[in-house]
Enzyme design. Structure first.
Site, PDB file in Angstrom:
ATOM      1  N   CYS A   1       2.350  -2.673  -8.748  1.00 30.58           N
ATOM      2  CA  CYS A   1       3.625  -3.380  -8.650  1.00 30.58           C
ATOM      3  C   CYS A   1       4.188  -3.570 -10.044  1.00 30.58           C
ATOM      4  O   CYS A   1       3.424  -3.721 -11.001  1.00 30.58           O
ATOM      5  CB  CYS A   1       3.418  -4.770  -8.052  1.00 30.58           C
ATOM      6  SG  CYS A   1       2.931  -4.778  -6.342  1.00 30.58           S
TER       7      CYS A   1
ATOM      8  N   CYS B   1       0.878  -1.170   0.000  1.00 31.87           N
ATOM      9  CA  CYS B   1       0.000   0.000   0.000  1.00 31.87           C
ATOM     10  C   CYS B   1       0.917   1.222   0.000  1.00 31.87           C
ATOM     11  O   CYS B   1       2.092   1.119   0.342  1.00 31.87           O
ATOM     12  CB  CYS B   1      -1.010  -0.003   1.146  1.00 31.87           C
ATOM     13  SG  CYS B   1      -0.364   0.177   2.793  1.00 31.87           S
TER      14      CYS B   1
ATOM     15  N   CYS C   1      -5.396   0.660  -2.938  1.00 29.06           N
ATOM     16  CA  CYS C   1      -4.902   2.016  -2.718  1.00 29.06           C
ATOM     17  C   CYS C   1      -4.376   2.661  -3.994  1.00 29.06           C
ATOM     18  O   CYS C   1      -3.755   3.711  -3.943  1.00 29.06           O
ATOM     19  CB  CYS C   1      -3.804   1.987  -1.653  1.00 29.06           C
ATOM     20  SG  CYS C   1      -2.531   0.764  -1.994  1.00 29.06           S
TER      21      CYS C   1
END
Length: 140
Positions: A89, A11, A85
């Site tokens: 990645c 996050c 959030c």
């Protein structure tokens, strides 16, 4: 997946949701899973309400510190879980990517964090059942 699967929770600030998820996974799966957490813009400290909420269930995350998300952390993980959030990645083939839609505990008191903590526990229990179920006891 390796003998011991690895999970990365992400996050943005690595101060609330991802810290609670990592703590739950480490607590519930023990050494059956390698656990990491990180954020793209780590906060200065773990959210005090998250620390308090986890302490209420006997898990101490007070010594944890937010960590920066690195390409290596993603590369070394089998499962990468973002926490609703908007963080992303780096994508590598063969990795599993999940996004858990969770309310942000930032700036909220422990009363608001408790249901988030409990929802994370339920999600982590499902993840463990999938990637690292307990081995049945050997019978004599």
């Amino acid at each position: 997946m390796a003998d011991k699967p690895s999970v990365l929770f992400v996050c943005v600030h690595n101060a609330g949701r991802s810290q609670m998820a990592a703590a739950w996974l480490a607590h519930l799966a023990g050494d059956r899973v390698e656990v990491r957490s990180a954020g793209s813009n780590p906060g200065a400290a773990v959210n005090p309400a998250a620390v308090e909420a986890m302490a209420e269930v006997g898990i101490d995350i007070s010594a944890e510190t937010p960590k920066i998300l690195t390409v290596d952390a993603v590369r070394e993980s089998d499962v990468c879980i973002t926490m609703g959030c908007g963080d992303t990645c780096p994508v590598f083939p063969g990795k599993r990517y999940l996004d858990w839609k969770l309310e942000d505990p930032a700036g909220q008191g422990v009363e608001a964090v408790r249901p988030i903590r409990d929802e994370i526990k339920t999600l982590v229990e499902g993840l463990i059942a999938e990637i690292a179920p307990a081995k049945p006891e050997a019978t004599a």
